[in-house]
Structures are given as structure tokens and as C-alpha cells.
Design an enzyme around this catalytic site. Structure first.
Site, mmCIF file in Angstrom:
data_model
loop_
_atom_site.group_PDB
_atom_site.id
_atom_site.type_symbol
_atom_site.label_atom_id
_atom_site.label_comp_id
_atom_site.label_asym_id
_atom_site.label_seq_id
_atom_site.Cartn_x
_atom_site.Cartn_y
_atom_site.Cartn_z
ATOM 1 N N HIS A 1 18.148 51.696 25.694
ATOM 2 C CA HIS A 1 18.088 49.902 25.356
ATOM 3 C C HIS A 1 18.300 49.611 23.922
ATOM 4 O O HIS A 1 18.685 48.639 23.774
ATOM 5 C CB HIS A 1 17.068 49.455 26.109
ATOM 6 C CG HIS A 1 17.169 49.333 27.566
ATOM 7 N ND1 HIS A 1 16.058 49.166 28.623
ATOM 8 C CD2 HIS A 1 18.319 49.190 28.294
ATOM 9 C CE1 HIS A 1 16.625 49.263 29.751
ATOM 10 N NE2 HIS A 1 17.968 49.035 29.531
ATOM 11 N N ARG A 44 29.954 42.074 35.492
ATOM 12 C CA ARG A 44 28.983 43.154 36.196
ATOM 13 C C ARG A 44 27.971 42.569 36.877
ATOM 14 O O ARG A 44 27.059 42.152 36.014
ATOM 15 C CB ARG A 44 28.756 44.296 35.205
ATOM 16 C CG ARG A 44 29.943 44.937 34.596
ATOM 17 C CD ARG A 44 29.521 45.911 33.693
ATOM 18 N NE ARG A 44 30.855 46.456 32.859
ATOM 19 C CZ ARG A 44 31.175 45.839 31.544
ATOM 20 N NH1 ARG A 44 30.326 44.797 31.011
ATOM 21 N NH2 ARG A 44 31.784 46.610 30.910
ATOM 22 N N GLU A 83 38.372 53.071 41.984
ATOM 23 C CA GLU A 83 37.644 53.963 41.135
ATOM 24 C C GLU A 83 37.509 55.496 41.383
ATOM 25 O O GLU A 83 36.989 56.279 40.901
ATOM 26 C CB GLU A 83 36.033 53.289 40.944
ATOM 27 C CG GLU A 83 36.184 51.870 40.424
ATOM 28 C CD GLU A 83 34.853 51.254 40.614
ATOM 29 O OE1 GLU A 83 34.201 51.294 39.647
ATOM 30 O OE2 GLU A 83 34.444 50.793 41.902
ATOM 31 N N ASN A 128 36.803 54.334 34.066
ATOM 32 C CA ASN A 128 35.741 55.035 33.704
ATOM 33 C C ASN A 128 35.124 56.041 34.862
ATOM 34 O O ASN A 128 35.052 57.161 34.701
ATOM 35 C CB ASN A 128 34.340 54.188 33.246
ATOM 36 C CG ASN A 128 34.709 53.483 31.948
ATOM 37 O OD1 ASN A 128 35.691 54.027 31.386
ATOM 38 N ND2 ASN A 128 33.613 52.555 31.706
ATOM 39 N N ASP A 129 35.163 55.235 36.193
ATOM 40 C CA ASP A 129 34.755 56.248 37.110
ATOM 41 C C ASP A 129 36.181 57.164 37.578
ATOM 42 O O ASP A 129 35.653 58.096 38.332
ATOM 43 C CB ASP A 129 34.141 55.274 38.076
ATOM 44 C CG ASP A 129 32.652 54.938 38.165
ATOM 45 O OD1 ASP A 129 32.086 56.069 37.605
ATOM 46 O OD2 ASP A 129 32.320 53.916 38.596
ATOM 47 N N ARG A 162 30.192 61.006 33.501
ATOM 48 C CA ARG A 162 30.408 60.178 32.265
ATOM 49 C C ARG A 162 29.547 59.874 31.322
ATOM 50 O O ARG A 162 29.664 59.398 30.080
ATOM 51 C CB ARG A 162 30.988 58.769 32.739
ATOM 52 C CG ARG A 162 30.089 57.992 33.511
ATOM 53 C CD ARG A 162 30.380 56.897 34.254
ATOM 54 N NE ARG A 162 30.660 55.923 33.589
ATOM 55 C CZ ARG A 162 31.058 54.575 34.111
ATOM 56 N NH1 ARG A 162 31.013 54.285 35.364
ATOM 57 N NH2 ARG A 162 31.049 53.474 33.123
ATOM 58 N N CYS A 165 40.467 47.947 33.701
ATOM 59 C CA CYS A 165 39.442 47.912 33.037
ATOM 60 C C CYS A 165 38.630 49.258 32.731
ATOM 61 O O CYS A 165 39.238 50.345 32.998
ATOM 62 C CB CYS A 165 38.142 46.888 33.784
ATOM 63 S SG CYS A 165 37.634 47.975 35.154
#
Length: 541
Positions: free
Chosen positions: A182, A289, A422, A446-447, A457, A494
Site C-alpha cells: 500500500h 474499477r 481477459e 494484463n489478465d 502477473r 486496456c
């Protein structure tokens, strides 16, 4: 001059003085009172700690707010509180009981198989450290920097970065840590260069002459010599000039040399992100998201979600917004909803999770349909495997519509719903999904890379697979683009490929006219497209 190699957590290059951050050790002269009194002191300290975390939440931006909301939730965690209460009942003082329980609880989290869950251990320690400092009577005023400095430490908590602020914090260098922590996420949000995993060796070194933090290359140089200083100054000036040139590109649409318009959208997580993206020249939000609004562990009500989507529409200033329904699971766990799995990325996530919890899914759909009556909003469905998944999702959409009609609530009955592509199965069956009534496609690279190459990933050892050379993914993407063209349906790309100027140029030549990426990458992508002539062979040929 000493050079230390780590890993980039937030990009950038800075040079300046160094300030060592030493987190407090165990308190001294602690007097243990009766267990009942110690428990009462603990309860009061927790209340005050949560109040302080709420102030940090208010000061944070975008999804960073959820980090401090998560810490507040952790202080109410039944398991953690049972551990603390047991130590107090056995005769320990409140402060040492919190320290011992926090270390034990954080250790359990660090032993989890899921990387995202492991990174939450530092949030437990951060929240509990605040309680301990209150019990020990330590001041919790922010770290004061007299001059802008590079902060070095064994590890940095999220509250350390937010309390110092961007103006005085040049960069962050940590002996340990992770790019997925974080604290790293906040550093990226605030544009603060950060390097992690440098090893403890640099902490005891002399820093009188300052340092060069080359986060782009994951490097820290202590006591830099004249050559290293001049090289850093040259690169810093060059980056500043490039940033100004790119900023000048923000206004106006993106058109290639042959006049082709390519829509550059932003991938965001909340209204603050949306506002920053609009300032960077985004033509809308290609991917919002929605799951980040629940990462602190609480599913917001329909009304809360409705106003969240309205705030995002307002921040977009009339530009279109595409919201992805909750993609819970894998590296995005929600206590009480997600479950332990040996392979979380291959288990209950995205649409599978939504279908397993239809009430939560339909409440979100109701909020989205209502918000769609107030502005240009459309919805994408994540982790669709094929046409059967799509039809099941649309069944719940129709149920949400019937619910709103029965309640007499205004909503957008013509809202467009699209599919996130994805997985290889979705790419192979794209034509069938489109035939089932899908109105647009969002290709999530990404996926798609992760599942095509069977490469986690989150595992840095496979980062090269997510670069510019992904032939198998390019072939799958080509099938999707062709199927969409034949159906007359738009495609937006994306993920990591949408932030790569080379990849975007490649996809634009395949016919893609919409890309969605983080605001920080928009201008670099735009600069590349402005130089492209799609009627001519690519330069590399």
C-alpha cells in the site's frame, strides 16, 4: 560512492539529502495495571487511533483513502482483538499485548499464498503501531522534514507517506517492502519515486553528501561522486523538458498523421483519479474499477454505489465513463466474501463471484442503471469465459431492470453492456459473445497475458512476458479485433499494453481506435500516435 540495487516501486529520478526514518521500538517504563483497566485503556486507544486514521483517510486521494479505511477495519477485526484480549487476560499490559498480537497476526498474513494478502501485513503493523504509540503516550505528529529529502528506512508505512506529503518528500528507499504494498501504491499515486528491496546494508552507511534515487532503474546511490551527480542532473533536466512537451499535447483530440482519430481514455478507481485524468487530456474513462470501493472489506449499499458513480460522472465533466462490475477475487480479497484457494487467480473471481452472490450483483446493477440516467455511462462485465457466462450476466441485468420498474425508479433502459475479454476462451469465442448481444468489447491485456502464458502477473520473474513481445496474445487479440470489426462493435484495449506506445501503435494498425490506460501514460502514448501514419508501413518494416 556506494550503489545499491533494488526494485522499482514508483518511477522517477531525484537527487537530494537523505533523512533516516526510525520507527519506534518497545516502550519503556510501562506499568501494568489490572486486566480490566488495561482493556479499558486499549478500548480508548483504539477509538482515538480510528479517529486519526479517519483524518488520514480524508487527506488521502482516490483509492488511497481505502488504505486507511482498511486499517480502521483491521482494528475491529475479531481475530486480532481476541489475540490482544487473551494476552491482557494473561497479565500483559495493553501496549505489549498489541505488539505481540500484531506480530503474530501479521506473520500469519505473510504466510498466505496470495501475494496481495501478504502485502496487507504491513497495514496491520501500521494500524497497531498507532495504537501502541497512543498507549505509550508517544507523540504522533507527522515526521517533519526541514528540507525536501529522500526518506530511507527498513520499511515505510502508508501513514508515513501521507503524513509527510508530496512537497517535502523527494523519494523513498526501503530495505524491504514490495512494489505491491500500500505504501508503494500511494507513492505511485502521489508521483513520488520509490525503490524497495535494497537490503539492509545501506541503512548504516554515511549519507552526508546526500543520494541519487534512480527509481526507474531500481537503484540508490549514496555519497554520489561528481560524475554521478552530473549524470543525474542531466537526466532530471531532460525528464522535466519532456514532461513539459508532453503536457502541451494534452489539449485537443488525438489524431494520427493521416487524420485517424484514436480515443485515449483513462483507467481509474474513483472520482479523484477521474478528475486528474481529465486534466491530463483523457477523452473519458475507459475502465472504472468499481471493486476498489469495497477493498476495505465492506460492500457499499446500492445508494452509496449510486452516488459514487454519479461523482465519477461529474468528475468526467460529461465525457463517457465505462464501469467494470466488481472484479473481486484473485489479488483483490474481501473478508467474508472471498475464500482461500490454492490458485486464487483460477478460482472465484470477476463474474463467477458475482453470479455466486446474485444479491450483491443485482444491487450493483441497479445502482449502475440508475446512474446511467444521469450521464454517459456504460458497463463492462469482467472475466467472461464464453457466451453462456454472458447470457447469465444479462439475466441478472434484466432482473435489476424489473426491480427498478417495480420500485418506480428512473434508470437508463438503453444502457450499453460490454464484455471484458481477459481469458483465451473469451478471445476464441468473441464472435459468439458478440452474437449473444454484447454491445462493445474491452480487451484486458494484463489478465490475458497472465492466462495465455500461465504466468502469475504478481510474480516479478515473469515481467518480460508483459512487455512488447507477446506474440500469442497479439494473435488472440487479432481474433477479437477481427470478430468485432465484422460485427461492427467497438473494441477498447486496456492494461499494460495500452500504456505502451509501441503496443498501442501496433494495435492501432490492426484497427483499434480506443485505448484506456493510467493518466501518467496518456501523453506518452499520444505523442507516439501523433507521429504515426496508419496508411504507411510501420517504421520497423
Amino acid at each position: 560512492m556506494q550503489m545499491y540495487q533494488g526494485a522499482m516501486a514508483s518511477p522517477g529520478l531525484v537527487m537530494g539529502p537523505v533523512r533516516r526514518l526510525q520507527h519506534s521500538g518497545p516502550g519503556l517504563e510501562r506499568v501494568v495495571q489490572a486486566p480490566g483497566r488495561e482493556q479499558a485503556l486499549l478500548n480508548a486507544a483504539v477509538v482515538l487511533a480510528k479517529d486519526e486514521l479517519r483524518l488520514l483517510e480524508e487527506a488521502a486521494v482516490g483509492t488511497d483513502k481505502d488504505i486507511f479505511l482498511f486499517q480502521q477495519v483491521m482494528l475491529d477485526d475479531p481475530g486480532l482483538n481476541r489475540e490482544i484480549a487473551a494476552y491482557i487476560a494473561a497479565g500483559a499490559g495493553a501496549a505489549p499485548a498489541v505488539e505481540r498480537a500484531a506480530q503474530l497476526y501479521a506473520g500469519r498474513i505473510e504466510a498466505a499464498d496470495d501475494d496481495y494478502i501478504r502485502q496487507r501485513a504491513v497495514d496491520v503493523l501500521d494500524a497497531c503501531r498507532r495504537v501502541v504509540n497512543i498507549l505509550d503516550g508517544r507523540p504522533r505528529t507527522p515526521l517533519r522534514l526541514e528540507t525536501p529529502s529522500i526518506l530511507v528506512s527498513e520499511y515505510v508505512y502508508p501513514s508515513d507517506i501521507v503524513s509527510i506529503g508530496r512537497g517535502m518528500l523527494l523519494g523513498v528507499a526501503c530495505a524491504g517492502g514490495s512494489a505491491q504494498s500500500h505504501a508503494s501504491i500511494i507513492a505511485r499515486t502521489m508521483g513520488i519515486p520509490a525503490v524497495v528491496q535494497l537490503g539492509a546494508g545501506f541503512l548504516g552507511q554515511n549519507c552526508a553528501a546526500g543520494a541519487v534515487l534512480d527509481a526507474d532503474n531500481g537503484r540508490l546511490i549514496l555519497e554520489p561522486d561528481e560524475a554521478a551527480r552530473k549524470d543525474a542532473q542531466r537526466r532530471i533536466v531532460g525528464a522535466s523538458i519532456l514532461k513539459k512537451r508532453l503536457a502541451a499535447l494534452g489539449a485537443g483530440p488525438c489524431r494520427t498523421k493521416d487524420g485517424t482519430h484514436v480515443a485515449l481514455m483513462a483507467s481509474c478507481s474513483g472520482p479523484e483519479d477521474v478528475e486528474l485524468a481529465m486534466q491530463a487530456g483523457a477523452e473519458g474513462v475507459g475502465l472504472l474499477r468499481s471493486e476498489f470501493s469495497i477493498m476495505a472489506g465492506r460492500i457499499p449499499s446500492e445508494e452509496e454505489q449510486y452516488y459514487f458513480y454519479l461523482s465519477c460522472l461529474q468528475a468526467a465533466g460529461g465525457k463517457p465513463v465505462t464501469v467494470c462490475t466488481f472484479d473481486i477475487g484473485a489479488d483483490k480479497s474481501v473478508p467474508g466474501l472471498t475464500e482461500d484457494s490454492p490458485n486464487p487467480a483460477l478460482g472465484m473471481r470477476g463474474l463467477r463471484m458475482s453470479l455466486a452472490h446474485p444479491q450483491i450483483f443485482e444491487e450493483q446493477l441497479c445502482a449502475l442503471l440508475r446512474a446511467g440516467a444521469k450521464g454517459p455511462l456504460r458497463v463492462s462485465i469482467p472475466m467472461v469465459s464464453g457466451p453462456e457466462d454472458w447470457q447469465r450476466a444479462m439475466h441478472h441485468v434484466e432482473k435489476a431492470r424489473r426491480t427498478l420498474r417495480r420500485r418506480g425508479v428512473a434508470f437508463n433502459g438503453e444502457m450499453e453492456f460490454g464484455c471484458m475479454v481477459e481469458t483465451p476462451s473469451a478471445a476464441l469465442l468473441a464472435a459468439d459473445i458478440l452474437a449473444a448481444g454484447c454491445r462493445f468489447l474491452v480487451l484486458g491485456t494484463n489478465d490475458l497475458v497472465q492466462y495465455t502464458y500461465a504466468a502469475d502477473r504478481l510474480d516479478g520473474r515473469f515481467s518480460d512476458l508483459f512487455g512488447d513481445r507477446s506474440p500469442a496474445v497479439h494473435r488472440l487479440a487479432g481474433m477479437v479485433i477481427e470478430a468485432a470489426a465484422q460485427a461492427g462493435v467497438p473494441v477498447c484495449i486496456c492494461g499494460v499494453h495500452a500504456g505502451s506506445p509501441n503496443q498501442v501503435a501496433r494495435y492501432a494498425r490492426q484497427g483499434v481506435r480506443c485505448f484506456s490506460t493510467e493518466a501518467a501514460s496518456l501523453l506518452q502514448v499520444k505523442a507516439r500516435l501523433l507521429e504515426e501514419d496508419l496508411t504507411q508501413p510501420p517504421a520497423e518494416l
